[in-house]
Design an enzyme around this catalytic site. Structure first.
Site, PDB file in Angstrom:
ATOM      1  N   TYR A   1      -3.696   1.661 -11.731  1.00 25.70           N
ATOM      2  CA  TYR A   1      -2.807   2.813 -11.838  1.00 25.70           C
ATOM      3  C   TYR A   1      -1.348   2.387 -11.995  1.00 25.70           C
ATOM      4  O   TYR A   1      -0.981   1.269 -11.670  1.00 25.70           O
ATOM      5  CB  TYR A   1      -2.963   3.749 -10.632  1.00 25.70           C
ATOM      6  CG  TYR A   1      -2.621   3.124  -9.309  1.00 25.70           C
ATOM      7  CD1 TYR A   1      -3.602   2.486  -8.558  1.00 25.70           C
ATOM      8  CD2 TYR A   1      -1.323   3.143  -8.812  1.00 25.70           C
ATOM      9  CE1 TYR A   1      -3.299   1.895  -7.353  1.00 25.70           C
ATOM     10  CE2 TYR A   1      -1.016   2.561  -7.603  1.00 25.70           C
ATOM     11  CZ  TYR A   1      -2.005   1.936  -6.883  1.00 25.70           C
ATOM     12  OH  TYR A   1      -1.706   1.347  -5.684  1.00 25.70           O
TER      13      TYR A   1
ATOM     14  N   GLY B   1      -5.561   5.156 -13.093  1.00 26.52           N
ATOM     15  CA  GLY B   1      -6.263   5.316 -11.822  1.00 26.52           C
ATOM     16  C   GLY B   1      -5.521   6.095 -10.741  1.00 26.52           C
ATOM     17  O   GLY B   1      -5.987   6.140  -9.598  1.00 26.52           O
TER      18      GLY B   1
ATOM     19  N   LYS C   1     -13.880  -4.118   2.995  1.00 26.47           N
ATOM     20  CA  LYS C   1     -14.751  -2.936   2.912  1.00 26.47           C
ATOM     21  C   LYS C   1     -16.205  -3.224   3.294  1.00 26.47           C
ATOM     22  O   LYS C   1     -16.868  -2.381   3.887  1.00 26.47           O
ATOM     23  CB  LYS C   1     -14.706  -2.326   1.501  1.00 26.47           C
ATOM     24  CG  LYS C   1     -13.364  -1.686   1.175  1.00 26.47           C
ATOM     25  CD  LYS C   1     -13.370  -1.037  -0.203  1.00 26.47           C
ATOM     26  CE  LYS C   1     -11.971  -0.603  -0.590  1.00 26.47           C
ATOM     27  NZ  LYS C   1     -11.912   0.090  -1.876  1.00 26.47           N
TER      28      LYS C   1
ATOM     29  N   SER D   1       0.820  -1.218   0.000  1.00 33.18           N
ATOM     30  CA  SER D   1       0.000   0.000   0.000  1.00 33.18           C
ATOM     31  C   SER D   1       0.851   1.264   0.000  1.00 33.18           C
ATOM     32  O   SER D   1       1.858   1.369   0.703  1.00 33.18           O
ATOM     33  CB  SER D   1      -0.904   0.020   1.236  1.00 33.18           C
ATOM     34  OG  SER D   1      -1.538   1.276   1.312  1.00 33.18           O
TER      35      SER D   1
ATOM     36  N   ASP E   1     -14.033   6.375  -2.215  1.00 31.95           N
ATOM     37  CA  ASP E   1     -13.681   5.900  -3.567  1.00 31.95           C
ATOM     38  C   ASP E   1     -14.601   6.540  -4.608  1.00 31.95           C
ATOM     39  O   ASP E   1     -14.156   6.909  -5.702  1.00 31.95           O
ATOM     40  CB  ASP E   1     -13.854   4.377  -3.672  1.00 31.95           C
ATOM     41  CG  ASP E   1     -12.788   3.617  -2.906  1.00 31.95           C
ATOM     42  OD1 ASP E   1     -11.648   4.095  -2.844  1.00 31.95           O
ATOM     43  OD2 ASP E   1     -13.102   2.539  -2.360  1.00 31.95           O
TER      44      ASP E   1
ATOM     45  N   GLY F   1     -17.058  -4.115 -15.733  1.00 39.47           N
ATOM     46  CA  GLY F   1     -16.825  -4.718 -14.419  1.00 39.47           C
ATOM     47  C   GLY F   1     -18.015  -4.518 -13.506  1.00 39.47           C
ATOM     48  O   GLY F   1     -18.804  -3.576 -13.703  1.00 39.47           O
ATOM     49  N   ALA F   2     -18.142  -5.406 -12.524  1.00 39.06           N
ATOM     50  CA  ALA F   2     -19.282  -5.326 -11.609  1.00 39.06           C
ATOM     51  C   ALA F   2     -18.860  -5.672 -10.188  1.00 39.06           C
ATOM     52  O   ALA F   2     -19.653  -6.152  -9.392  1.00 39.06           O
ATOM     53  CB  ALA F   2     -20.385  -6.272 -12.091  1.00 39.06           C
TER      54      ALA F   2
ATOM     55  N   ASN G   1     -14.504   2.690   2.917  1.00 37.46           N
ATOM     56  CA  ASN G   1     -13.036   2.631   2.918  1.00 37.46           C
ATOM     57  C   ASN G   1     -12.425   3.576   3.953  1.00 37.46           C
ATOM     58  O   ASN G   1     -11.211   3.707   4.013  1.00 37.46           O
ATOM     59  CB  ASN G   1     -12.478   2.959   1.530  1.00 37.46           C
ATOM     60  CG  ASN G   1     -12.624   4.424   1.190  1.00 37.46           C
ATOM     61  OD1 ASN G   1     -13.577   5.074   1.627  1.00 37.46           O
ATOM     62  ND2 ASN G   1     -11.679   4.971   0.450  1.00 37.46           N
TER      63      ASN G   1
HETATM   64  N1  LIG Z   1      -7.274   3.594  -8.510  1.00 39.78           N
HETATM   65  C1  LIG Z   1      -7.912   3.292  -7.412  1.00 39.78           C
HETATM   66  O1  LIG Z   1      -7.966   4.090  -6.452  1.00 39.78           O
HETATM   67  C2  LIG Z   1      -8.650   1.985  -7.301  1.00 39.78           C
HETATM   68  C3  LIG Z   1      -9.574   1.801  -6.258  1.00 39.78           C
HETATM   69  C4  LIG Z   1     -10.244   0.565  -6.175  1.00 39.78           C
HETATM   70  C5  LIG Z   1      -9.972  -0.438  -7.110  1.00 39.78           C
HETATM   71  N2  LIG Z   1      -9.055  -0.223  -8.097  1.00 39.78           N
HETATM   72  C6  LIG Z   1      -8.809  -1.281  -9.110  1.00 39.78           C
HETATM   73  O2  LIG Z   1     -10.052  -1.623  -9.694  1.00 39.78           O
HETATM   74  C7  LIG Z   1     -10.053  -2.993 -10.101  1.00 39.78           C
HETATM   75  C8  LIG Z   1     -11.294  -3.712  -9.579  1.00 39.78           C
HETATM   76  O3  LIG Z   1     -11.299  -3.765  -8.167  1.00 39.78           O
HETATM   77  P1  LIG Z   1     -12.549  -4.411  -7.377  1.00 39.78           P
HETATM   78  O4  LIG Z   1     -12.242  -4.237  -5.933  1.00 39.78           O
HETATM   79  O5  LIG Z   1     -13.812  -3.870  -7.924  1.00 39.78           O
HETATM   80  O6  LIG Z   1     -12.406  -5.952  -7.764  1.00 39.78           O
HETATM   81  P2  LIG Z   1     -13.486  -7.118  -7.628  1.00 39.78           P
HETATM   82  O7  LIG Z   1     -14.557  -6.751  -6.666  1.00 39.78           O
HETATM   83  O8  LIG Z   1     -12.686  -8.357  -7.386  1.00 39.78           O
HETATM   84  O9  LIG Z   1     -14.174  -7.199  -9.105  1.00 39.78           O
HETATM   85  C9  LIG Z   1     -13.419  -7.592 -10.206  1.00 39.78           C
HETATM   86  C10 LIG Z   1     -14.245  -7.433 -11.480  1.00 39.78           C
HETATM   87  O10 LIG Z   1     -13.362  -7.661 -12.582  1.00 39.78           O
HETATM   88  C11 LIG Z   1     -13.935  -8.641 -13.445  1.00 39.78           C
HETATM   89  N3  LIG Z   1     -12.798  -9.383 -14.036  1.00 39.78           N
HETATM   90  C12 LIG Z   1     -11.739  -9.915 -13.398  1.00 39.78           C
HETATM   91  N4  LIG Z   1     -10.886 -10.447 -14.294  1.00 39.78           N
HETATM   92  C13 LIG Z   1     -11.414 -10.233 -15.526  1.00 39.78           C
HETATM   93  C14 LIG Z   1     -11.005 -10.544 -16.852  1.00 39.78           C
HETATM   94  N5  LIG Z   1      -9.854 -11.179 -17.097  1.00 39.78           N
HETATM   95  N6  LIG Z   1     -11.803 -10.158 -17.873  1.00 39.78           N
HETATM   96  C15 LIG Z   1     -12.941  -9.494 -17.630  1.00 39.78           C
HETATM   97  N7  LIG Z   1     -13.397  -9.182 -16.401  1.00 39.78           N
HETATM   98  C16 LIG Z   1     -12.647  -9.546 -15.363  1.00 39.78           C
HETATM   99  C17 LIG Z   1     -14.813  -9.496 -12.566  1.00 39.78           C
HETATM  100  O11 LIG Z   1     -15.787 -10.105 -13.397  1.00 39.78           O
HETATM  101  P3  LIG Z   1     -16.626 -11.422 -12.942  1.00 39.78           P
HETATM  102  O12 LIG Z   1     -17.773 -10.890 -12.143  1.00 39.78           O
HETATM  103  O13 LIG Z   1     -17.048 -12.037 -14.222  1.00 39.78           O
HETATM  104  O14 LIG Z   1     -15.675 -12.268 -12.147  1.00 39.78           O
HETATM  105  C18 LIG Z   1     -15.414  -8.418 -11.636  1.00 39.78           C
HETATM  106  O15 LIG Z   1     -16.474  -7.746 -12.248  1.00 39.78           O
HETATM  107  C19 LIG Z   1      -8.722  -3.575  -9.595  1.00 39.78           C
HETATM  108  O16 LIG Z   1      -7.816  -3.580 -10.662  1.00 39.78           O
HETATM  109  C20 LIG Z   1      -8.289  -2.592  -8.530  1.00 39.78           C
HETATM  110  O17 LIG Z   1      -6.873  -2.560  -8.376  1.00 39.78           O
HETATM  111  C21 LIG Z   1      -8.391   0.968  -8.205  1.00 39.78           C
END
Ligand SMILES: NC(=O)c1ccc[n+]([C@@H]2O[C@H](COP(=O)([O-])OP(=O)(O)OC[C@H]3O[C@@H](n4cnc5c(N)ncnc54)[C@H](OP(=O)(O)O)[C@@H]3O)[C@@H](O)[C@H]2O)c1
Length: 266
Positions: free
Chosen positions: A212, A232, A67, A18, A103, A124-125, A88
């Site tokens: 990011y 990001g 979270k 982190s 967020d 994404g979901a 968060n």
């Molecule tokens: N910049 C920032 O401040 C920030 C903050 C939060 C998160 N993030 C980033 O945002 C991303 C998502 O985080 P999250 O916490 O929402 O994750 P999460 O709850 O685990 O959700 C992951 C999502 O990605 C989809 N997915 C995973 N692998 C995939 C692939 N190969 N092809 C297509 N879809 C795929 C999943 O689809 P299924 O439902 O089909 O499994 C699900 O919808 C991460 O990369 C994280 O590092 C960045």
């Protein structure tokens, strides 16, 4: 703590990588706030509130995978977090655990440089998509969610957000395409079919990736298709800045934001 230093932390599992401590500690230095921000590995999400109170933290950020637990255990949840059902940020307000989600507003702040965004296709979901979709909905920006699997779409249906799986998607025109999947984070995958992306890129102006620090295949393809792109970093920065404002009860100015950005970049 003996010198009245206030203690803050990032709670998660893992937390080793982190960058929140370096970002917040740079902020404390900038405003001469007597605070220290550390990493705290938490294995059991049910312990988040107890540890927060037992260790006398003034405020903490909570990251993956806690979270939702943090939301359930807070004494009071404020703002959009009540709908997102994930938080968060915790603040100790006179012994009460107050929870926020920064967020969602952090994302809105990060896309402010994209002008006249009226419609968004959100890929994404997961947890991040929930926060982003509700933030957009609250801002009267039309949002359509597209996810690999159907099973994660219930949340969006409950909130009247248009949503599809890859099998049922009917593309329209969107100003901004957002990747909130984890595709591209630790691999070189696109978040969905290349043809589908190229099709929506034809009419879109902007592309944003929540990942990011790297040009993901999604951003690379968007750039090839002449879209303005952004990673990001600003989302991470602004969720931190907004949490910092709650932690220190101050309003961040440009100078503080830049100090925190510098801290984030190490
Ligand atoms: N910049 C920032 O401040 C920030 C903050 C939060 C998160 N993030 C980033 O945002 C991303 C998502 O985080 P999250 O916490 O929402 O994750 P999460 O709850 O685990 O959700 C992951 C999502 O990605 C989809 N997915 C995973 N692998 C995939 C692939 N190969 N092809 C297509 N879809 C795929 C999943 O689809 P299924 O439902 O089909 O499994 C699900 O919808 C991460 O990369 C994280 O590092 C960045």
């Amino acid at each position: 703590m003996s010198d009245n230093k206030e203690l803050f932390a990032i709670f998660g599992n893992p937390v080793e990588h982190s960058k929140s401590p370096q970002m917040h500690n740079a902020g404390f230095d900038n405003i001469n706030f007597n605070g220290e921000y550390i990493k705290h590995l938490i294995e059991d999400g049910n312990e988040v509130k107890n540890i927060f109170l037992d260790k006398h933290y003034k405020g903490v950020n909570i990251t993956v995978p806690h979270k939702e637990y943090a939301y359930k255990n807070a004494d009071e949840v404020r703002g959009l977090a009540q709908k997102i059902k994930a938080v968060n940020t915790y603040i100790n307000e006179n012994g009460k655990v107050i929870a926020y989600n920064t967020d969602a507003p952090g994302f809105l702040k990060a896309i402010e440089s994209f002008k006249d965004v009226k419609s968004v296709l959100l890929l994404g979901a997961g947890g991040t998509a929930k926060a982003i979709s509700l933030a957009l909905q609250e801002s009267d920006i039309a949002v359509t969610v597209l996810n690999r699997s159907e099973s994660k779409l219930d949340f969006f249906k409950e909130h009247d957000i248009e949503c599809y799986s890859w099998d049922t998607f009917k593309p329209k025109e969107y100003d901004l395409i957002v990747n909130s999947t984890s595709a591209g984070l630790k691999d070189e995958y696109l978040p969905c079919d290349k043809e589908l992306l190229e099709n929506v890129f034809k009419t879109a102006k902007y592309a944003f990736d929540c990942v990011y620090g790297k040009i993901t295949p999604f951003l690379a393809l968007a750039k090839e298709n002449n879209l303005e792109i952004k990673d990001g970093e600003d989302m991470l920065l602004y969720q931190g800045v907004l949490a910092f404002e709650y932690f220190t009860n101050t309003k961040a100015d440009e100078n503080l934001v830049e100090a925190m950005r510098k801290g984030l970049k190490g």
